[in-house]
Design an enzyme around this catalytic site. Sequence first.
Site, PDB file in Angstrom:
ATOM      1  N   HIS A 239      71.252 -58.279  61.861  1.00  0.00           N
ATOM      2  CA  HIS A 239      71.392 -57.583  60.690  1.00  0.00           C
ATOM      3  C   HIS A 239      71.030 -58.340  59.278  1.00  0.00           C
ATOM      4  O   HIS A 239      70.692 -57.723  58.326  1.00  0.00           O
ATOM      5  CB  HIS A 239      72.960 -57.038  60.511  1.00  0.00           C
ATOM      6  CG  HIS A 239      73.066 -55.965  61.440  1.00  0.00           C
ATOM      7  ND1 HIS A 239      73.477 -56.202  62.704  1.00  0.00           N
ATOM      8  CD2 HIS A 239      73.136 -54.501  61.207  1.00  0.00           C
ATOM      9  CE1 HIS A 239      73.803 -55.063  63.189  1.00  0.00           C
ATOM     10  NE2 HIS A 239      73.389 -53.858  62.482  1.00  0.00           N
ATOM     11  N   GLY A 240      71.141 -59.632  59.152  1.00  0.00           N
ATOM     12  CA  GLY A 240      70.709 -60.328  58.091  1.00  0.00           C
ATOM     13  C   GLY A 240      70.951 -61.950  58.244  1.00  0.00           C
ATOM     14  O   GLY A 240      71.808 -62.428  58.998  1.00  0.00           O
TER      15      GLY A 240
END
Length: 482
Positions: free
Chosen positions: A326-327
């Site tokens: 996700h990041g």
Amino acid sequence: MLFNSLEFVIFFVIVFFAYYKSYNNLKFQNALLLISSYVFYGWWDWRFLSLIIISSISDYIIGSLIDKSNNKKQRKKFLILSLLINLGILGFFKYYNFFAESFSDFISVFGFETNPFLLNIVLPVGISFYTFQTMSYTIDIYRDKMKANKNLLEFMTFVSFFPQLVAGPIERASHLLPQFGKKRKFDVYEFKEGAKQVLWGLFKKIVIADNCAFYANQIFENSDSYPGSVLVIGVILFAFQIYGDFSGYSDIAIGISRMMGIDLMQNFKSPYLAENIQDFWRRWHISLSTWFRDYVYIPLGGSQVDSSFRRSVNIIITFTVSGFWHGANWTFVIWGALHSLFYFIQTFYSKQMKTVKILPSNLVKTFNIIITFIAVTFAWIFFRAKSFNHAVNYISEMLSSSILANPTSHFKGMGSSVMPFVIVISLVYLLIFEISNRDANYSFQVGHFKAPYRTLIYCSLLLLILFFRATNGPIDFIYFQF
């Protein structure tokens, strides 16, 4: 180009009519979709079209080479090449600065000071989604689960199909790719059902997500200024913001595709009504959770390994990697790891509850849903926080004695007095449909209501969408940053 923008409406109307005017010419239909998809993506930044083209052509060629080869070692080399290209591009744009800074921070613990070389680069929109989609294609060919596609136009259209290009669902080639090899004619029923799902997706995005975001953003950005009671409301609002935003995008993407005769997989299935963490991930971002199950968890050994310790490690790795996907921030890693912790707690709790059958099953089910929602919402703090310290400070204040403070006065200066009322009504609306469609194949079905009520529902959704779209303007989708 945003789904909730006037530019997209004009774009889609033009593409839609040209698309069905050419229903007898499959090659033209696919060429139109490919060009339209490149226009849609290039509207944001045309320079990053080169990355999609590189991923498409390289995996098309490598997929063919794997399919043609009978040599196991050679097939594995081709697969590794595909993974290196895809993960190399993803890693460079998304994770280079993260690893450079993390390495610098690590060696500074031992007294070595460095000045890491960081890149001033923009993260290409949707790169995590289409990269995983093309990777699954070559992996499935390597596993002999499908044959390589011989039509370059069809394959490139599959990779870049604009409704799901920048935020999913992450489709499997075995499901989506063959659909570009079949003629598609206008279907009134599919068009209506798709339009209804688009309407529901826009409602979740514009009315629920964007209005919740108005408060959630202020609370998270200024968390030091609010008592614990406001911070609790802030994370709950963020929980519904991210759900309305992301599931809304998925509904719009699925609905648009249905209108064009293309079937996409369901990506959300009333996740906040899940009875445990495992059930939550069967309902939240289904295309990603099943991707990690099939291409990470099972290859690690899954639940088939003999050692319970090894099985636990497999679960931790899968959840943590999912968070990292996700990041490029430790907050996402912690978010993923928290879900693995919740999974183990849930497993222990389930074993204990099997020996206790005092309470009615419906009461136990309701209790499990509430506990699961609380756990998931707590983890969202790390997902939303700017840093680990921000998350810790947020939680510390939230769980302090100020959690008992009256939150009402703090909301008076944030926005109009009508907005909280609209949010509450919208969430009640959402809850009613989530409960009624909890086990449905699609997230918006009102066929069980009588005709006058259906009309009232559609009209009320449309009016709310138009009002808040005019009020707030088009706002980016959260998952564009992933």
